[in-house]
Every structure is written in structure tokens, then in C-alpha cells.
Scaffold this motif. Structure first.
Motif, PDB file in Angstrom:
ATOM      1  N   ARG A  86       0.819  -1.217   0.000  1.00  0.00           N
ATOM      2  CA  ARG A  86       0.000   0.000   0.000  1.00  0.00           C
ATOM      3  C   ARG A  86       0.852   1.266   0.000  1.00  0.00           C
ATOM      4  NH1 ARG A  86      -3.283   3.641   3.027  1.00  0.00           N
ATOM      5  NH2 ARG A  86      -5.521   3.446   2.564  1.00  0.00           N
ATOM      6  N   SER A  87       1.847   1.314   0.877  1.00  0.00           N
ATOM      7  CA  SER A  87       2.655   2.528   0.999  1.00  0.00           C
ATOM      8  C   SER A  87       3.460   2.797  -0.268  1.00  0.00           C
ATOM      9  CB  SER A  87       3.583   2.432   2.214  1.00  0.00           C
ATOM     10  OG  SER A  87       4.467   1.335   2.089  1.00  0.00           O
ATOM     11  N   SER A  88       3.948   1.737  -0.917  1.00  0.00           N
ATOM     12  CA  SER A  88       4.717   1.918  -2.151  1.00  0.00           C
ATOM     13  C   SER A  88       3.837   2.452  -3.269  1.00  0.00           C
ATOM     14  CB  SER A  88       5.349   0.596  -2.586  1.00  0.00           C
ATOM     15  OG  SER A  88       6.260   0.128  -1.629  1.00  0.00           O
ATOM     16  N   PHE A  89       2.603   1.945  -3.341  1.00  0.00           N
ATOM     17  CA  PHE A  89       1.694   2.434  -4.369  1.00  0.00           C
ATOM     18  C   PHE A  89       1.361   3.906  -4.145  1.00  0.00           C
ATOM     19  CE2 PHE A  89      -2.739   3.341  -5.603  1.00  0.00           C
ATOM     20  CZ  PHE A  89      -2.580   3.276  -6.979  1.00  0.00           C
ATOM     21  N   VAL A  90       1.026   4.260  -2.920  1.00  0.00           N
ATOM     22  CA  VAL A  90       0.696   5.659  -2.614  1.00  0.00           C
ATOM     23  C   VAL A  90       1.881   6.559  -2.930  1.00  0.00           C
ATOM     24  CG1 VAL A  90       0.155   7.270  -0.749  1.00  0.00           C
ATOM     25  CG2 VAL A  90      -1.042   5.074  -0.888  1.00  0.00           C
ATOM     26  N   GLU A  91       3.075   6.111  -2.580  1.00  0.00           N
ATOM     27  CA  GLU A  91       4.270   6.906  -2.864  1.00  0.00           C
ATOM     28  C   GLU A  91       4.461   7.099  -4.367  1.00  0.00           C
ATOM     29  OE1 GLU A  91       9.108   6.916  -2.002  1.00  0.00           O
ATOM     30  OE2 GLU A  91       7.868   5.229  -1.346  1.00  0.00           O
ATOM     31  N   SER A  92       4.194   6.058  -5.156  1.00  0.00           N
ATOM     32  CA  SER A  92       4.362   6.176  -6.606  1.00  0.00           C
ATOM     33  C   SER A  92       3.391   7.197  -7.189  1.00  0.00           C
ATOM     34  CB  SER A  92       4.165   4.811  -7.280  1.00  0.00           C
ATOM     35  OG  SER A  92       2.804   4.411  -7.279  1.00  0.00           O
ATOM     36  N   VAL A  93       2.180   7.243  -6.640  1.00  0.00           N
ATOM     37  CA  VAL A  93       1.188   8.222  -7.105  1.00  0.00           C
ATOM     38  C   VAL A  93       1.646   9.641  -6.778  1.00  0.00           C
ATOM     39  CG1 VAL A  93      -1.149   9.097  -6.713  1.00  0.00           C
ATOM     40  CG2 VAL A  93      -0.768   6.647  -7.015  1.00  0.00           C
ATOM     41  N   VAL A  94       2.113   9.839  -5.554  1.00  0.00           N
ATOM     42  CA  VAL A  94       2.536  11.178  -5.130  1.00  0.00           C
ATOM     43  C   VAL A  94       3.757  11.633  -5.925  1.00  0.00           C
ATOM     44  CG1 VAL A  94       3.480  12.516  -3.211  1.00  0.00           C
ATOM     45  CG2 VAL A  94       1.548  10.970  -2.830  1.00  0.00           C
ATOM     46  N   MET A  95       4.699  10.729  -6.148  1.00  0.00           N
ATOM     47  CA  MET A  95       5.894  11.098  -6.909  1.00  0.00           C
ATOM     48  C   MET A  95       5.539  11.465  -8.343  1.00  0.00           C
ATOM     49  SD  MET A  95       8.387  11.055  -4.802  1.00  0.00           S
ATOM     50  CE  MET A  95       9.792  11.125  -5.927  1.00  0.00           C
TER      51      MET A  95
END
Length: 223
Positions: free
Chosen positions: A141-150
Motif C-alpha cells: 500500500r505505501s509503495s503504491f501511494v508513494e508512486s502516485v505522489v511522486m
């Protein structure tokens, strides 16, 4: 354009209410006893019990030729009328409903896909969501959210927009919003993939026949 709506539907709950004689459906909606067969709600939200009960009972009133001893599928009424109730039943069997406007959908889906989403109409394609589900299966979950924000930050910078919160006070609230909404989307897709629940896909005001449950339209399901 109206928001895209993605819901997570519990197949057992849907089968139970679809195969129920209309008499039991009416009694259950009037007495509120059918709330026990709704799946447990998960964040962020879903349609309220009382609202759906009212819509189902209104549909009943508008279809006086119903045979109350038979289920929805067995009714001798126009297909369009059946589809309207089937969509309400899908909402009833949903544990969560996620809404998003198109501009943000590009942000949430494209970073994980190996192709560009060509148009907003693509968001109603089950194949796109299947590709997206496969693509994010390797994320937590955290990796996906980070990819969206980046990706969002990169798009802003490519347009010459600042990422300095002191220059634009909307940056941090917008970032937080992207984190919350993309995280909720990840939870829904993961729930579909790991728990065998079905994705209900449509738009507000979209006719019932054009909604999809899994890879089938509601019209295909009702036969």
C-alpha cells in the motif's frame, strides 16, 4: 463529467438478494432486516442502508406487475426495469464505494500501467482495471501511494509549477488528499484480487445497462 464509481461487491451477498422472492425482498426492506446480509462496511464510505431501502421500495411501487413469489431474474417485466433493481442490489452488496473525477484518475492509474490511458472512456473498461490490478499486485500500500505522489510531483514540475508549500499553501492539503484517495483505491483493488470480491464499475447518472460487474455488463448478468 460525473464521477467514476468503483465499488467492491460481495458475491454471496449479491446472490442472496438476487435469488430472493420479491415478497421477502419487500418485507426485508420494510423491516430493515436485510441489513444483516450486507457485507461489513470498509472505509471510506458506501451508500447508506436507509437510502437504498427507500430506493428499492420506490422501485417496487413503480413496478406493480411484479409477481412477489418470484425472484428478480424470473420477473416478466422489461429488462430495463430489471437492470435498475439489479444495480440497486449491487450497491446493497457493496462493502465500499470509491468516487473520483477523471483528471485525478489519470494520476492514480497511469503510473502503474505500461501504457498511456487514451481517453476518459477507457476508465469504464474492465480490461483496464484488470491490467491495473495486475500491475499493482507487486506493490504494498505505501509503495503504491508513494508512486502516485511522486508522479503527481513530477507532473507539476514539468508544467513549471512550484512544489514549495510556502509559495502555494494548497500543495500539502492536495498531497494529503492524493495519499488518502489513492490508498483507498489500493484497498479496493486488493480486496477484489485477494478476497474474490467483484468490482462494480460505472458513473453517476449512467444507465444501469452500461455498468459492469467484473468483466460483464449488468445486462449480460440479468440475461
Amino acid at each position: 463529467m460525473p464521477d467514476l464509481i468503483v465499488s467492491l461487491v460481495d458475491p454471496k451477498s449479491l446472490d442472496s438478494i438476487m435469488n430472493m422472492p420479491m415478497r421477502l425482498l419487500i418485507e426485508g426492506m420494510e423491516s430493515r432486516s436485510l441489513r444483516t446480509i450486507r457485507p461489513d462496511q470498509i472505509p471510506p464510505s458506501r451508500q447508506f442502508d436507509v437510502d437504498l431501502e427507500g430506493e428499492v421500495l420506490e422501485w417496487i411501487d413503480e413496478n406493480p406487475s411484479l409477481d412477489v413469489d418470484y425472484s428478480l431474474r424470473e420477473q416478466n417485466i422489461p429488462t430495463e426495469n430489471k437492470l435498475e433493481l439489479l444495480l440497486l442490489m449491487c450497491h446493497w452488496a457493496s462493502s465500499v464505494e470509491w468516487r473520483c473525477w477523471d483528471a485525478r484518475l489519470f494520476l492514480y492509474l497511469e503510473p502503474s500501467l505500461d501504457y498511456e490511458v487514451k481517453s476518459t472512456e477507457s476508465f469504464l473498461s474492465p480490461s483496464l482495471w484488470k491490467d491495473f490490478s495486475t500491475a499493482i499486485s507487486s506493490y504494498d500500500r505505501s509503495s503504491f501511494v508513494e508512486s502516485v505522489v511522486m508522479d503527481w510531483m513530477s507532473r507539476r514540475e514539468s508544467l513549471g509549477e512550484t512544489m514549495d508549500p510556502s509559495s502555494d499553501p494548497r500543495i500539502l492539503p492536495t498531497m494529503e488528499s492524493h495519499q488518502i484517495i489513492s490508498g483507498s483505491l489500493f484497498d479496493i483493488i486488493e480486496g477484489s484480487r485477494l478476497e474474490g470480491n467483484s468490482i462494480l464499475l460505472g458513473r453517476e447518472y449512467l444507465e444501469a445497462r452500461s455498468w459492469h460487474l467484473g468483466d460483464r455488463t449488468l445486462e449480460d448478468i440479468i440475461g
